[in-house]
Design a protein around this motif. Structure first.
Motif, PDB file in Angstrom:
ATOM      1  N   VAL A 712      75.440 -28.944 -28.316  1.00  0.00           N
ATOM      2  CA  VAL A 712      74.465 -27.848 -28.158  1.00  0.00           C
ATOM      3  C   VAL A 712      74.261 -27.127 -29.492  1.00  0.00           C
ATOM      4  O   VAL A 712      73.127 -26.866 -29.913  1.00  0.00           O
ATOM      5  CB  VAL A 712      74.943 -26.866 -27.055  1.00  0.00           C
ATOM      6  CG1 VAL A 712      74.040 -25.647 -26.985  1.00  0.00           C
ATOM      7  CG2 VAL A 712      74.991 -27.584 -25.702  1.00  0.00           C
ATOM      8  N   GLU A 721      66.795 -27.666 -28.057  1.00  0.00           N
ATOM      9  CA  GLU A 721      67.662 -27.160 -26.994  1.00  0.00           C
ATOM     10  C   GLU A 721      68.163 -28.326 -26.142  1.00  0.00           C
ATOM     11  O   GLU A 721      67.384 -29.169 -25.697  1.00  0.00           O
ATOM     12  CB  GLU A 721      66.866 -26.185 -26.103  1.00  0.00           C
ATOM     13  CG  GLU A 721      67.767 -25.512 -25.084  1.00  0.00           C
ATOM     14  CD  GLU A 721      66.995 -24.677 -24.052  1.00  0.00           C
ATOM     15  OE1 GLU A 721      67.664 -23.983 -23.286  1.00  0.00           O
ATOM     16  OE2 GLU A 721      65.749 -24.735 -24.022  1.00  0.00           O
ATOM     17  N   LYS A 723      70.248 -29.059 -22.683  1.00  0.00           N
ATOM     18  CA  LYS A 723      70.801 -28.452 -21.455  1.00  0.00           C
ATOM     19  C   LYS A 723      71.874 -29.383 -20.921  1.00  0.00           C
ATOM     20  O   LYS A 723      71.688 -30.596 -20.873  1.00  0.00           O
ATOM     21  CB  LYS A 723      69.696 -28.290 -20.415  1.00  0.00           C
ATOM     22  CG  LYS A 723      68.620 -27.275 -20.792  1.00  0.00           C
ATOM     23  CD  LYS A 723      67.866 -26.840 -19.519  1.00  0.00           C
ATOM     24  CE  LYS A 723      66.880 -25.733 -19.816  1.00  0.00           C
ATOM     25  NZ  LYS A 723      65.560 -26.274 -20.213  1.00  0.00           N
ATOM     26  N   THR A 724      73.003 -28.816 -20.462  1.00  0.00           N
ATOM     27  CA  THR A 724      74.121 -29.681 -20.048  1.00  0.00           C
ATOM     28  C   THR A 724      74.651 -29.343 -18.649  1.00  0.00           C
ATOM     29  O   THR A 724      75.744 -29.771 -18.291  1.00  0.00           O
ATOM     30  CB  THR A 724      75.286 -29.558 -21.054  1.00  0.00           C
ATOM     31  OG1 THR A 724      75.705 -28.191 -21.067  1.00  0.00           O
ATOM     32  CG2 THR A 724      74.887 -29.974 -22.450  1.00  0.00           C
ATOM     33  N   ASP A 725      73.871 -28.596 -17.853  1.00  0.00           N
ATOM     34  CA  ASP A 725      74.419 -28.203 -16.551  1.00  0.00           C
ATOM     35  C   ASP A 725      74.482 -29.358 -15.547  1.00  0.00           C
ATOM     36  O   ASP A 725      75.160 -29.264 -14.544  1.00  0.00           O
ATOM     37  CB  ASP A 725      73.706 -26.967 -15.968  1.00  0.00           C
ATOM     38  CG  ASP A 725      72.226 -26.938 -16.318  1.00  0.00           C
ATOM     39  OD1 ASP A 725      71.833 -27.706 -17.221  1.00  0.00           O
ATOM     40  OD2 ASP A 725      71.465 -26.171 -15.717  1.00  0.00           O
ATOM     41  N   ALA A 729      69.805 -32.900 -16.306  1.00  0.00           N
ATOM     42  CA  ALA A 729      69.342 -31.926 -17.317  1.00  0.00           C
ATOM     43  C   ALA A 729      69.632 -32.445 -18.726  1.00  0.00           C
ATOM     44  O   ALA A 729      68.797 -32.331 -19.627  1.00  0.00           O
ATOM     45  CB  ALA A 729      70.030 -30.578 -17.099  1.00  0.00           C
ATOM     46  N   SER A 733      66.737 -33.375 -21.417  1.00  0.00           N
ATOM     47  CA  SER A 733      66.623 -32.656 -22.703  1.00  0.00           C
ATOM     48  C   SER A 733      66.846 -33.598 -23.887  1.00  0.00           C
ATOM     49  O   SER A 733      66.273 -33.399 -24.955  1.00  0.00           O
ATOM     50  CB  SER A 733      67.539 -31.434 -22.752  1.00  0.00           C
ATOM     51  OG  SER A 733      68.854 -31.771 -22.440  1.00  0.00           O
TER      52      SER A 733
END
Length: 968
Positions: A712, A721, A723-725, A729, A733
């Motif tokens: 990140v 950006e 996103k790693t949730d 995601a 990304s």
């Protein structure tokens, strides 16, 4: 071992009766029966009394000449000699040894590795080792006497057998001159043997008496005697506690048990990974020689936690052990003080000391003798290749001959008066830096089983010429009419899988994945199965392949080559044109592949305007469906990651790497991959439905969120950006992280994302609840498609065959704990194979640059460290570190920022993924640990100069390149 037909007249029954109380207070009468026989041969081929053995094992005239005994003789070792002197017994010179059943049973109970080695020696006909079943021979069986310990009884049994042999051999004219030598290092046993008129020597006395073979002395294990050691010098280490005390302390929670892991960078530091889930401190730091207390990497140890005020922080200094001798202990104390001051107190961790060893985990170690300062010395220090192993003290008279050689040394013990463990020389591997030698080291150090397959294993291979018989067709359908083909890398001989696609009359498509039916040839529990299970995987090095199964199977009978009939296990789907599965069938089959294609050939057919034959049509159908399947997977959140893989072009004469290129992936690579994934998922679901407790599956855990911090941060430093949730995601990304002016950036992000991942592992479904495969975004997964090169797939084949009634199950297949053990071994072998493959690439890369001299090349910063940058060179798939601080040089002005992350050197700031140019050299100043070094060419940093070519000679006489020290 010889077993004649036993008639009842030759059998005698010994019964032993004893009483045992039951829980309810009653008494059970237990009768133990022990059959004794008088038809067990002595193993001597010209004995006139014994029945002729099935295979002649001992030689009629043993050739070894001993100064102690000019007569021809057989050796009879006791248990401790077998346990500790296996390297002597393994030596080709030592032959004609009688191994008693008593000794073999004790060894089996005390050491699995030694038991396996002695069984291999016994099975080697050139060694003439004979197993004598003394516990079932009427004249040599003895009962344990009242008050006699098991050890004393076994020693007596060994003496009884030796005495019987001597009396027995005298009876035949042809064997009268033969003698039996009892080899024992036990003082009491030897004294009693001599009293009883048995010839007995210690192993050392006997080996030193073989004047014609002085080199054997080096292989003697150094058995330390604590009493003698006490006289020899001061005590350097605290005593180890007795095992009973340790076990009590662990049970009550006073002490902790764990695996000892030595630091590779600092020989005065280690961590102990504590076993058990209920402990607060999973990891305990150990610092300083006395606290490390003679533990060796991977030992199971007992640890006492120190009081909180004595806890310390891990050290930030790199310390290699450079003591020249035992007396350098004063220097140690200086270093230990340096350690204590190098870590920040605020960073202190739970700290402890080793108080005892629960289980030693020693193996034979590869390395080199340290250069001795004293000529004609016999005691030498050996430096292992693995930096986490301490140096080992050995005695050898051939030190000069071993200079510049890679050798193997075994540890024998570590007295508390000695700075280093004691060991003995095992064998010479060859000249350091030589290709064959270094490959052998690499395989040994990664514990890759690579000896040729034994006769016992090969005896279970099918007889040639081989053909499909009627009984093979039971539970199997004939698919030889289908247009099946295989697609593989060029030069592939172990072809596991083949595919077909055809139109059905109802307008749907039939797609088949056909996998080599390896489990048809490898039956559960035999020697071939045990060997494959132990190897666990085929290991692919740059210039060779170490097979899991013998060549007859891997490259021939199980390889789905074109235009030959082969047995397969097929997974066949009926699909619509949108790649939706309407029906799945699993069946054993027989196929005849119509073409063995490379990825490039398959691609050419798909793209060709003129080709329209059945194979090409099948490939086009497969390719079309694969694209739909891939899109579905990616929409579902599957990750497409990247690793810089390279291939070496090897010179056919010298076998040196002459060129290297990054692997190029074609659409057809992806096509094959999609159907392999689909087959693996379909099979996983099937075996889990049938055997919910015993399915062998593969899972890939989601990484802890903190793993992604670096990814990140690196992306945000380039205004992107990530996103790693969730996997979805992250995948989305990564797809969006695009910079038109910097096309390689996306690949770099994917390479970095790969580094954030956890390892995928095999597990047993009945012992786990989380089955999810994070990278593939699949709720269940297994390995079915490569049984020639992975043992996991063999087990999965057996489960699937049982599930469809094409084969029967067997007890181990439905035993969760046995399956868990198999998973543990194949996970270990898989990891070691990966490390061995990386080491092979590293070694070939070194060879490549050794012949190149200085090379300037463009690369990208993969990581920034406190005093260095890690650079990736895409052209070579190579990673290296550029240091900005070197000892004895002017200190450059460095500012490190962990948040962004960046490093600023003399006002030049470096971000992750910045493009740089570096100079690559090979530093061969330490022949055992040669390194690729990198120095910065662009951007130029004022005051830091680059390494230049030099004609410094390395130890093997070839020019090397000087260390890339940044000179002011």
């Amino acid at each position: 071992m010889h077993h004649a037909n036993v008639s009842d007249t030759k059998k005698m029954l010994k019964s032993k009766t004893f009483m045992k109380k039951t829980r309810s207070g009653g008494v059970l009468k237990i009768v133990r029966e022990h059959y004794l026989r008088d038809d067990i041969g002595c193993g001597c081929p010209n004995c006139q009394i014994c029945p002729a053995p099935d295979s002649v094992l001992l030689q009629p005239q043993p050739p070894l000449q001993s100064r102690l005994l000019p007569d021809p003789h057989y050796l009879l070792p006791d248990t401790n000699v077998l346990l500790h002197q296996i390297d002597i017994l393994d030596d080709p010179l030592i032959q004609n040894v009688i191994v008693l059943q008593t000794v073999l049973q004790e060894v089996r109970n005390r050491s699995a590795p030694v038991y396996k080695r002695i069984k291999d020696v016994i099975n080697n006909p050139d060694k003439h080792f004979y197993t004598f079943t003394n516990e079932h021979h009427r004249d040599t069986y003895i009962e344990q006497e009242q008050g006699e310990g098991a050890n004393d009884r076994n020693d007596r049994a060994i003496r009884t057998a030796a005495k019987w042999y001597n009396q027995h051999l005298v009876k035949s004219k042809e064997t009268q001159q033969l003698r039996i030598l009892l080899i024992t290092n036990d003082k009491r046993n030897k004294e009693k043997a001599v009293e009883e008129g048995i010839l007995a020597f210690t192993c050392e006395e006997y080996i030193k008496s073989l004047d014609a073979n002085p080199e054997l002395v080096d292989r003697l294990a150094c058995i330390s005697n604590e009493a003698n050691d006490m006289e020899s010098g001061r005590v350097l280490f605290p005593d180890h506690f007795a095992l009973s005390k340790l076990q009590q302390g662990i049970k009550s929670g006073i002490y902790l048990q764990g695996t000892y892991r030595a630091s590779r960078d600092n020989y005065l530091e280690a961590t102990v990974w504590v076993h058990g889930d209920k402990v607060d401190n999973k990891e305990i730091l150990i610092q300083g020689l006395r606290n490390l207390n003679r533990a060796v990497h991977e030992d199971i140890v007992a640890v006492e936690l120190l009081p909180k005020e004595k806890w310390v922080a891990p050290s930030s200094v790199v310390l290699q052990d450079e003591a020249e001798n035992e007396e350098d202990i004063e220097k140690e104390e200086e270093k230990e003080n340096m350690l204590k001051t190098s870590g920040k107190k605020s960073m202190s961790k739970p700290t402890g000391r080793v108080i005892g060893i629960i289980k030693r985990n020693w193996r034979p170690y590869c390395g080199m003798l340290s250069k001795s300062l004293i000529k004609e010395a016999t005691k030498h220090l050996f430096t292992p290749a693995d930096r986490s192993i301490p140096r080992i003290r050995i005695e050898t008279r051939q030190a000069e001959a071993l200079e510049g050689q890679r050798i193997i040394v075994a540890i024998d013990g570590w007295p508390k008066t000695s700075r280093y463990p004691n060991g003995h020389f095992v064998r010479n591997l060859g000249t350091a830096g030589d290709k064959e030698t270094e490959t052998e080291v690499l395989l040994l150090e990664h514990d890759v089983p690579h000896q040729p397959f034994s006769q016992a294993v090969l005896s279970f291979l099918p007889q040639m010429p081989w053909g499909i018989k009627d009984e093979d067709m039971k539970h199997r359908i004939d698919l030889r009419h289908l247009c099946v083909c295989s697609v593989d890398p060029p030069g592939c001989t172990d072809i596991d899988d083949a595919l077909h696609c055809r139109d059905l009359e109802n307008g749907n498509l039939e797609v088949g994945v056909h996998i080599a039916d390896v489990s048809h040839f490898i039956r559960p529990g035999n020697a071939l199965d045990q060997e494959s299970a132990n190897r666990g995987t085929t290991v692919y090095l740059c210039d060779r392949r170490i097979d899991m199964v013998p060549d007859l199977l891997s490259s021939n009978l199980c390889s789905l080559r074109s235009n030959v009939d082969r047995l397969a296990f097929s997974c066949i789907w009926e699909m619509n044109h949108n790649a939706e599965i309407l029906k799945t069938t699993f069946t054993k089959s027989v196929i005849n592949s119509k073409a063995s294609l490379t990825y490039a050939e398959a691609q050419m057919r798909i793209d060709s305007v003129s080709m329209n034959d059945d194979i090409t049509k099948s490939l086009r159908g497969l390719n079309k469906l694969a694209k739909i399947l891939k899109k579905k997977r990616i929409d579902n959140g599957a990750l497409t990651l990247s690793s810089p893989e390279v291939r070496f072009h090897i010179d056919s004469e010298t076998h040196d790497p002459i060129d290297l290129q990054t692997k190029e992936l074609k659409e057809t690579n992806s096509m094959v991959e999609e159907f392999m994934l689909l087959a693996n998922i379909s099979v996983a679901q099937k075996i889990y439905d049938e055997f919910s407790e015993f399915a062998l599956l593969r899972k890939h855990p989601a990484p802890p969120p903190a793993n992604y911090d670096i990814l990140v941060k690196a992306a945000s430093s380039k205004d992107l950006e990530i996103k790693t949730d969730s996997a979805k995601a992250l995948a989305d990304s990564l797809d969006l992280a695009d910079n038109p002016s910097f096309p390689y950036l996306n690949t770099l992000l994917r390479i970095l994302a790969t580094r954030c991942m956890m390892q995928a592992v095999y597990f047993c479904s009945g012992l786990d609840t989380d089955f999810h495969h994070y990278g593939l975004a699949s709720p269940i997964y297994t390995h079915f498609t490569s049984p020639i090169r992975r043992y996991a797939d063999v087990i999965v084949h057996r489960l699937l065959a049982a599930a469809i009634g094409a084969d029967c199950t067997y007890p181990d297949l439905t035993d969760k704990n046995k399956l868990a053990d198999i998973c543990k071994n194949i996970n270990f072998r898989h990891k070691m194979a990966q490390y061995a493959q990386r080491s092979s690439v590293a070694f070939h890369t070194q060879l490549f640059f050794k012949n190149k001299g200085l090379v300037d090349e463009e690369g990208y910063i993969l990581f920034v460290r406190k005093n260095a940058i890690v650079v990736l060179i895409p052209k070579f798939g190579l990673e290296g570190t550029v240091f900005f601080e070197e000892k004895d040089k002017r200190k450059a002005k460095i500012i490190y920022n962990d948040e962004i992350p960046t490093i600023t050197v003399e006002n030049t700031t470096f971000y992750m993924f910045d493009k740089v140019k570096v100079r690559i050299t090979l530093d061969a100043s330490n022949i055992q640990h040669q390194k690729i070094r990198m120095a910065l060419v662009e951007p130029e940093i004022p005051g830091i100069s680059l390494p230049k070519e030099s004609t410094l000679k390395s130890t093997n006489g070839e020019p090397v390149i000087k260390k890339s020290k940044m000179e002011p």
